[in-house]
Write a protein that holds these residues in place. Structure first.
Motif, short mmCIF file in Angstrom:
data_model
loop_
_atom_site.label_atom_id
_atom_site.label_comp_id
_atom_site.label_asym_id
_atom_site.label_seq_id
_atom_site.Cartn_x
_atom_site.Cartn_y
_atom_site.Cartn_z
N ASP A 78 -30.27 -16.47 10.29
CA ASP A 78 -30.09 -16.99 11.65
C ASP A 78 -30.86 -16.16 12.68
O ASP A 78 -31.50 -16.71 13.57
N LEU A 79 -30.80 -14.86 12.53
CA LEU A 79 -31.46 -13.97 13.48
C LEU A 79 -32.98 -14.12 13.40
O LEU A 79 -33.66 -14.17 14.43
N SER A 80 -33.51 -14.23 12.20
CA SER A 80 -34.96 -14.44 12.04
C SER A 80 -35.39 -15.72 12.73
O SER A 80 -36.41 -15.75 13.42
N GLU A 81 -34.63 -16.78 12.53
CA GLU A 81 -34.95 -18.06 13.17
C GLU A 81 -34.89 -17.95 14.69
O GLU A 81 -35.76 -18.46 15.39
N GLN A 82 -33.86 -17.27 15.22
CA GLN A 82 -33.70 -17.13 16.67
C GLN A 82 -34.82 -16.29 17.27
O GLN A 82 -35.32 -16.61 18.36
N ILE A 83 -35.23 -15.22 16.59
CA ILE A 83 -36.33 -14.39 17.11
C ILE A 83 -37.60 -15.23 17.17
O ILE A 83 -38.32 -15.22 18.16
N CYS A 84 -37.84 -15.98 16.12
CA CYS A 84 -39.03 -16.82 16.05
C CYS A 84 -38.99 -17.92 17.12
O CYS A 84 -39.97 -18.16 17.82
N ASP A 85 -37.84 -18.56 17.29
CA ASP A 85 -37.70 -19.66 18.24
C ASP A 85 -37.76 -19.20 19.70
O ASP A 85 -38.28 -19.91 20.56
N THR A 86 -37.19 -18.03 19.99
CA THR A 86 -37.08 -17.58 21.38
C THR A 86 -38.15 -16.59 21.80
O THR A 86 -38.33 -16.35 22.98
N ARG A 128 -27.70 -1.60 3.74
CA ARG A 128 -29.11 -1.91 3.42
C ARG A 128 -29.57 -3.16 4.16
O ARG A 128 -30.72 -3.26 4.57
N MET A 129 -28.67 -4.13 4.34
CA MET A 129 -29.05 -5.36 5.03
C MET A 129 -29.36 -5.11 6.50
O MET A 129 -30.24 -5.77 7.07
N PHE A 130 -28.69 -4.15 7.14
CA PHE A 130 -29.04 -3.82 8.52
C PHE A 130 -30.48 -3.30 8.57
O PHE A 130 -31.23 -3.64 9.48
N ALA A 131 -30.86 -2.49 7.59
CA ALA A 131 -32.24 -1.99 7.52
C ALA A 131 -33.21 -3.15 7.28
O ALA A 131 -34.29 -3.21 7.88
N THR A 132 -32.82 -4.09 6.43
CA THR A 132 -33.67 -5.26 6.15
C THR A 132 -33.80 -6.13 7.40
O THR A 132 -34.89 -6.62 7.70
N ILE A 133 -32.72 -6.33 8.12
CA ILE A 133 -32.77 -7.12 9.36
C ILE A 133 -33.72 -6.47 10.35
O ILE A 133 -34.54 -7.16 10.98
N ALA A 134 -33.65 -5.15 10.49
CA ALA A 134 -34.55 -4.45 11.41
C ALA A 134 -36.00 -4.60 10.98
O ALA A 134 -36.89 -4.83 11.81
N SER A 135 -36.27 -4.52 9.69
CA SER A 135 -37.64 -4.68 9.19
C SER A 135 -38.15 -6.09 9.43
O SER A 135 -39.29 -6.29 9.84
N THR A 136 -37.29 -7.07 9.18
CA THR A 136 -37.67 -8.46 9.42
C THR A 136 -37.94 -8.70 10.90
O THR A 136 -38.93 -9.35 11.27
N SER A 137 -37.09 -8.16 11.75
CA SER A 137 -37.29 -8.30 13.19
C SER A 137 -38.62 -7.70 13.63
O SER A 137 -39.33 -8.27 14.46
N ARG A 138 -38.96 -6.55 13.05
CA ARG A 138 -40.23 -5.90 13.39
C ARG A 138 -41.42 -6.79 13.06
O ARG A 138 -42.43 -6.79 13.76
N LEU A 139 -41.31 -7.56 11.97
CA LEU A 139 -42.39 -8.49 11.61
C LEU A 139 -42.60 -9.55 12.68
O LEU A 139 -43.70 -10.08 12.83
N PHE A 140 -41.53 -9.85 13.43
CA PHE A 140 -41.61 -10.81 14.53
C PHE A 140 -41.79 -10.12 15.88
O PHE A 140 -41.57 -10.70 16.92
N ASP A 141 -42.18 -8.84 15.84
CA ASP A 141 -42.45 -8.04 17.05
C ASP A 141 -41.22 -7.83 17.91
O ASP A 141 -41.27 -7.86 19.13
N ALA A 142 -40.07 -7.63 17.24
CA ALA A 142 -38.83 -7.34 17.95
C ALA A 142 -38.27 -6.02 17.43
O ALA A 142 -38.36 -5.72 16.25
N THR A 143 -37.70 -5.26 18.32
CA THR A 143 -37.08 -3.99 17.98
C THR A 143 -35.58 -4.18 17.86
O THR A 143 -34.96 -4.82 18.70
N THR A 144 -34.98 -3.60 16.82
CA THR A 144 -33.54 -3.72 16.59
C THR A 144 -32.84 -2.40 16.85
O THR A 144 -33.32 -1.35 16.43
N VAL A 145 -31.71 -2.49 17.54
CA VAL A 145 -30.86 -1.32 17.78
C VAL A 145 -29.45 -1.70 17.35
O VAL A 145 -28.93 -2.73 17.76
N VAL A 146 -28.85 -0.86 16.50
CA VAL A 146 -27.46 -1.05 16.10
C VAL A 146 -26.61 -0.15 16.98
O VAL A 146 -26.88 1.04 17.11
N VAL A 147 -25.60 -0.74 17.61
CA VAL A 147 -24.76 0.03 18.55
C VAL A 147 -23.30 -0.03 18.14
O VAL A 147 -22.87 -0.94 17.42
N GLY A 148 -22.54 0.96 18.61
CA GLY A 148 -21.09 0.94 18.46
C GLY A 148 -20.57 1.35 17.10
O GLY A 148 -19.44 1.00 16.74
#
Length: 135
Positions: free
Chosen positions: A32-40, A61-81
Motif C-alpha cells: 500500500d505504501l509503495s502504491e501511495q508514494i508512486c501515486d502521490t 526486517r520489513m521496516f528496513a525493506t519498506i525504507a529501501s523501497t521508499s528510497r527507490l521512489f525518492d522518498a525518505t522514511t523515518v520510524v518514530v515512537g
C-alpha cells in the motif's frame, strides 16, 4: 484483514500503526505504501510505531525493506515512537534497521525530513513573489 491507514500531509505520508502487527499486515503495508508514494509523489514517509508493543525479527526486517523501497521512489522514511522495550528486543535479536532513520516522536521525525530535504518545500526553498511555486 484490517488495512493500516496512510495519511497524506503535504508531500509526506504518515502511517500510524495502531494494531498489533502480524506478518500479513506488514506485507500489505509495504504494498500500500509503495502504491501511495508512486501515486502521490510523496518525498517523505513517517511510520509511527508508538502504539506497537512487540516487533519480531520479520517485522523489523520489513521496516528496513519498506525504507529501501521508499528510497527507490525518492522518498525518505523515518520510524518514530519506538518504545524502549521494542528497541531492546531488536538489539537482543541482533537486528538493525539498516538505513532506516529513527526519531523519538513525530515532531522530531518531521524535523529530520525537513533537515535532509525530504520534503518538497525544503528542496524548493522559500518562494519569492516573482518565482513560480510548485505545490
Amino acid at each position: 484483514m484490517e488495512r493500516i491507514p496512510i495519511l497524506k500531509i503535504g508531500d509526506v505520508l504518515l502511517v500510524s500503526i495502531q494494531i498489533d502487527l502480524q506478518d500479513r499486515d506488514v506485507l500489505a503495508l509495504q504494498e500500500d505504501l509503495s502504491e501511495q508514494i508512486c501515486d502521490t509523489g510523496a518525498r517523505g514517509v513517517v511510520i509511527d510505531i508508538s502504539a506497537v508493543d512487540i516487533v519480531d525479527s520479520f517485522i523489523g526486517r520489513m521496516f528496513a525493506t519498506i525504507a529501501s523501497t521508499s528510497r527507490l521512489f525518492d522518498a525518505t522514511t523515518v520510524v518514530v515512537g519506538m518504545r524502549p522495550a521494542v528497541a531492546i528486543t531488536l538489539v537482543e535479536l541482533g537486528l538493525t534497521l539498516g538505513n532506516v532513520r529513527t526519531a523519538l516522536n513525530l515532531e522530531k521525525g518531521l524535523a529530520i525530513l525537513r533537515q535532509i530535504g525530504g520534503t518538497r518545500s525544503d528542496v524548493l526553498g522559500r518562494a519569492d513573489d516573482d518565482q513560480p511555486v510548485d505545490r
